[in-house]
Design an enzyme around this catalytic site. Structure first.
Site, short mmCIF file in Angstrom:
data_model
loop_
_atom_site.label_atom_id
_atom_site.label_comp_id
_atom_site.label_asym_id
_atom_site.label_seq_id
_atom_site.Cartn_x
_atom_site.Cartn_y
_atom_site.Cartn_z
N SER A 39 19.41 -24.08 -38.63
CA SER A 39 18.05 -23.87 -38.13
C SER A 39 18.00 -23.37 -36.69
O SER A 39 16.97 -22.84 -36.25
CB SER A 39 17.24 -25.18 -38.23
OG SER A 39 17.89 -26.23 -37.55
N ASP A 317 10.64 -29.87 -31.09
CA ASP A 317 10.30 -30.92 -32.06
C ASP A 317 11.41 -31.97 -32.01
O ASP A 317 12.15 -32.04 -31.03
CB ASP A 317 10.08 -30.35 -33.47
CG ASP A 317 11.29 -29.58 -34.00
OD1 ASP A 317 12.43 -29.87 -33.57
OD2 ASP A 317 11.10 -28.69 -34.86
N HIS A 320 14.90 -29.56 -32.56
CA HIS A 320 15.19 -28.22 -32.06
C HIS A 320 14.72 -28.01 -30.63
O HIS A 320 13.66 -28.52 -30.24
CB HIS A 320 14.50 -27.19 -32.98
CG HIS A 320 14.85 -27.37 -34.41
ND1 HIS A 320 14.00 -28.00 -35.31
CD2 HIS A 320 15.96 -27.03 -35.11
CE1 HIS A 320 14.57 -28.03 -36.51
NE2 HIS A 320 15.77 -27.46 -36.41
#
Length: 353
Positions: A39, A317, A320
């Protein structure tokens, strides 16, 4: 310079001139850029999947051109976007978006994906490192049909391993920790990583940058689940475990450079570059992510309002970093600020080899 490489570079220049991409340098330093990862570098590959690990909704992308939620797990550009811009290339399109132009590279990264095949299965459909390589084989076949055989001149970056810890070994619902000590687990990951790199090398990859893991034990999600240890604000047991993995990744760089003819591998110290609390203008560390969190996923709540000053937050978040952190990572991966940022060379020198 052979004709096919020249055509590839000229095509990338044309893409830039007509304005398909944003803010890149004038002259591509390599003909193409291929991205493998999770991600931290996913640019939208998970969007069509049935998975919790996708972010094609606001407030993600609030600082991306056009305020578009592309599927990047941050507010704006990722570090691989920054690297592409530094190289003078367009942003590598996500493989799962069925890109029309693959000449300048493709992004295969998938949020939640890992080195081990079972990693991330609890979050839904994701692409592990081997599945990403299979997608690369499909792209290679398409490029060859176009008469493009310059893969040894392209840049490849790989950031993998994060989810093998946070969505496997240290995750609720997994039993991996019962069968491996942290030392054994790191060794298993490195063995699998080596096999992936050997196959990628056999497919033509020569200029390869491997990224270390960051301080995973300092992620807001990990502190919430495991609590801080050893008198730290972070879960230091996990940080110690990933240190073993990072040492193994660096050893892979030496191994390939010494034993594989033409290999030009380098190690990017993501964890060393990652900002420390109260440095470089960052006021908020793991105690306060920028966006309101949906407690089930640890990602931003749908259509929530994020913090106003995203430049002083390290975490976007619960998992990340903000694009402000990504910019630092990408910039120093490309041009090392201190010797420990890259080994043996940074990306700006790697592409010249």
């Amino acid at each position: 310079m052979d004709a096919r490489r020249l055509i590839s570079i000229l095509f990338c220049i044309l893409v830039i001139i007509v304005g398909i991409v944003f803010t890149v340098d004038a002259q591509p330093q390599v003909p193409c850029y291929f991205i493998f990862g999770d991600s931290l570098s996913d640019s939208g590959n998970n969007n069509p999947f049935f998975t919790f690990a996708k972010v094609n909704y606001a407030p993600y992308g609030i600082d991306f051109p056009g305020r578009v939620a592309t599927g990047r797990f941050t507010d704006g550009f990722t570090f691989v976007d920054i690297i592409a811009q530094k190289l003078g290339l367009p942003l590598s399109p996500p493989y799962e978006g069925n890109p029309a132009n693959i000449t300048c590279g493709v992004n295969y990264a998938s949020g939640g994906g890992g080195i081990r095949p079972e990693t991330g299965f609890l979050v839904g459909e994701v692409l592990n490192i081997q599945q990403q390589l299979e997608n690369h084989k499909i792209i290679i076949a398409k490029l060859k049909k176009q008469g493009i055989n310059n893969l040894s001149e392209c840049l490849y970056t790989v950031n993998m391993g994060t989810n093998d810890y946070i969505n496997n070994y240290y995750a609720l619902g997994y039993s991996t920790w019962l069968f491996y000590t942290p030392e054994e687990y790191a060794a298993d990951l490195i063995t699998r990583y080596r096999e992936f790199l050997q196959e990628m090398f056999s497919l033509g990859a020569r200029k390869v940058a491997l990224f270390s893991l960051g301080p995973l034990g300092c992620l807001p999600s990990q502190i919430t689940i495991h609590f801080a240890t050893q008198g730290s604000v972070c879960f230091e047991d996990e940080n110690s475990a990933i240190g073993m993995f990072n040492q193994g990744v660096r050893s892979l760089v030496d191994e390939f450079n010494a034993n594989y003819t033409g290999a030009k591998f380098t190690y990017i110290n993501y964890g060393g570059i990652f900002p420390k609390p109260n440095t470089q203008g960052f006021k908020f560390f793991n105690e306060q992510p920028c966006c309101p969190i949906f407690f089930i996923t640890g990602l931003c709540s749908y259509l929530s309002t994020p913090c106003q000053n995203r430049s002083n937050h390290i975490y976007w978040d619960n998992y990340h970093p903000t694009s402000a952190v990504h910019k630092i990572i990408g910039t120093r991966a490309y041009a090392a600020q201190v010797p420990t940022d890259a080994y043996p060379v940074d990306i700006s020198h790697l592409v010249e080899l």
